[in-house]
Design an enzyme around this catalytic site. Sequence first.
Site, PDB file in Angstrom:
ATOM      1  N   CYS A  59       0.800  -1.227   0.000  1.00  0.00           N
ATOM      2  CA  CYS A  59       0.000   0.000   0.000  1.00  0.00           C
ATOM      3  C   CYS A  59       0.830   1.274   0.000  1.00  0.00           C
ATOM      4  CB  CYS A  59      -0.939   0.007   1.205  1.00  0.00           C
ATOM      5  SG  CYS A  59      -2.134  -1.340   1.217  1.00  0.00           S
ATOM      6  N   HIS A 110      -3.503   6.591   3.146  1.00  0.00           N
ATOM      7  CA  HIS A 110      -2.381   5.829   3.722  1.00  0.00           C
ATOM      8  C   HIS A 110      -1.082   6.625   3.630  1.00  0.00           C
ATOM      9  CE1 HIS A 110      -1.139   1.438   4.730  1.00  0.00           C
ATOM     10  NE2 HIS A 110      -0.482   2.323   5.485  1.00  0.00           N
ATOM     11  N   HIS A 312      -2.316  -2.709  -5.804  1.00  0.00           N
ATOM     12  CA  HIS A 312      -1.581  -3.969  -5.944  1.00  0.00           C
ATOM     13  C   HIS A 312      -2.603  -5.093  -5.957  1.00  0.00           C
ATOM     14  CE1 HIS A 312      -2.350  -4.612  -1.673  1.00  0.00           C
ATOM     15  NE2 HIS A 312      -1.859  -3.415  -1.443  1.00  0.00           N
TER      16      HIS A 312
END
Length: 520
Positions: A59, A110, A312
Site C-alpha cells: 500500500c 495511507h 496492488h
Amino acid sequence: MTTSSDSSQRPNVLLITVDQMRFDCLSIAGHPVVETPNLDELARTGVRFDRAYSATPTCVPARAAIFTGQSQRTHGRVGYQDGVPWNYDTTLPGELAKAGYHTQCVGKMHVYPARRLLGFHNVVLHDGYLHHNRNRSHVAAKDHYDQVDDYLNWLRERVPAADLTDLGLDCNASTVARPWHLPEMLHPTNWTVTQSIDFLRRRDSDKPFFLWMSFVRPHPPFDPPQAYLDLYADAEFQGPVVGDWADGDDAMQEGLNPVTFRGKVPQRRLKQAMAAYYALITHIDHQIGRFLQVLNEYGELNNTIIMFTSDHGELLGDHHLFRKSMPYEGSTRVPFIVNDPGGWLGLKQGAVLSEVIEMRDIMPSLLEAASVPIPSSVDGQSIWKLARAVPTEKTDALIEGTAVSDLPALSGRTRNIEASAWRSYLHGEQAQGDASNHWLTNGKEKYIWFSQTGVEQYFDLVHDPLELHNAVHDSDKTARVVYWRNILVQELSGREEGYSNGQKLIVGCRPIATLTHVYE
C-alpha cells in the site's frame, strides 16, 4: 499555466482506486466466476490495459507512486513502512489544485501524518485498520485512529461503540471471511460512494473537479454484505494455481494462521475466503455504478475522464501464497481501465492494450488529460499516446502547450512518448526481510531475484502466463536469464543497499524499506 477562468474547456478527473484487487478479477477479462458489470462497461466503451503493474506491490509505496508519478527509487519507498512523513512537494492533487481544479479525496490515502492533505483541498478519510495508529501505548492522541478516521466517527454516530474489529477479522486475514453484520448502507464501500456523491453537491461548480474515490476493499477483512456473498454461494471455483517451484510441504502448518503469507489453508476455509473476496469486488462494482448514475444526474458524466485501478493485487492462494508483496502476477499485476464518455481524448473504444504501465503513469496521464504541465520530477509517462485512436480537436486542445521536453523519462532508457517506443521493461521490488525481491518484466517475460538468498526465477509469460514453471535452469532460456540479470545489475547499481557493484548482483545486503533521501 491553465487557470480556473477556462474551466469549461477542461474535463473533470475521476480516479477510482481499490485496494488489493487482482488483475484477473474482471468478467470482461475472462474470469469464470467474478461479476463486474459496471467495470466491464467502462472497459467495453473505454480502454483496458492488460499489463498494468504495481512496481512495489504494497500500500505505502504504491500510493507514493500515485501521488508523485515517480519510480520507487525516486520517491524512496521500496517496501512497506508506516510512520515516515510524506514531504513530497509536487503531487497529483497539488498540481491540479494549482491549475484551478477543486480537489477531493474520499477514502484511503495511507500517508503520514494521516491527515496530511498533499495538495487536496479536502480529505474525507478512511484508511482501514492500520496497526501503527491503533497502538494506544505510543501513538499521540492527535494521530490515533479515533481522531483521524472519518468513517469510524461517522459509523459511531449511527452505531454507538462500533469498531472495525467487531467481526473478529484481522485486516490482513486473506484466508478467512464472514458476512457484514450491519445494514449495507453502513459498509465502508457504500460510505465511500455516499461521501463522494456528497462532494458532487458541495463542489465549486465553477471549477472542474478532481475526485479520488479510494476504496479500502477488497483488501481484508473479507466482509461483504450477505447479498453479495450469496451470489457466490453455489459457484464452482477454480482452485489457486500452483507452480512446480512452489513449496507444498507447509511443515509448520502456516496455512492455519489467518494472516499467513504462505501455507496450505483448509479447503472449505479457502473457498469461503475466495467467495468473499469476489463478493467484495462485485459490491464495489455495483457502488461504482451507483456513483456513475449520480454523476450523470449532475450532468457531469460526459465532462469527466475516468480511470480505474488497484494499488496492488492479492495472491489468494496462488503457489500456496497469500496477501501481496511477492513478485508474482497475482500480487504485482492489477486491473487498469480508462474511460472517456465525452470523447475528450478520442480513445480506441474497446481496445485491450499490452504495453507495460505502472502506478507512476497515473499522475502524468491525468495531468495531461487536464491540460496541466507535467513536472520535471515525474518519472512516469502519460498513457494517452497508447490509448488514443486518432487525434481530435479536443485532444489537440488538451495537450496544446505541453512541450515534449517537459515530459519525464521512461523506464527502459527512452524519452520518446510514441506508442512504438514505450518502456521496454519495468523494474519492481519489495523490501520484505528474508523474502526481499527484485523483478523485471516486459509483459512477456519475468526475471526475479531474491536478494537475501540469491534464488533466481524466470517465467515465459507468453507460454506460461500462470507462472507454473520456473525456467531459470532450462538450457534454451540461459541467454534470456543472463540478459535480464545484466539489466538488473545496472538498475541496482549505485543503490545504497549495495545490491550491485555494476558488474554483478551481491547477495545478502540488508534491505531497507525507505531509502535515506526520504528523511532528508
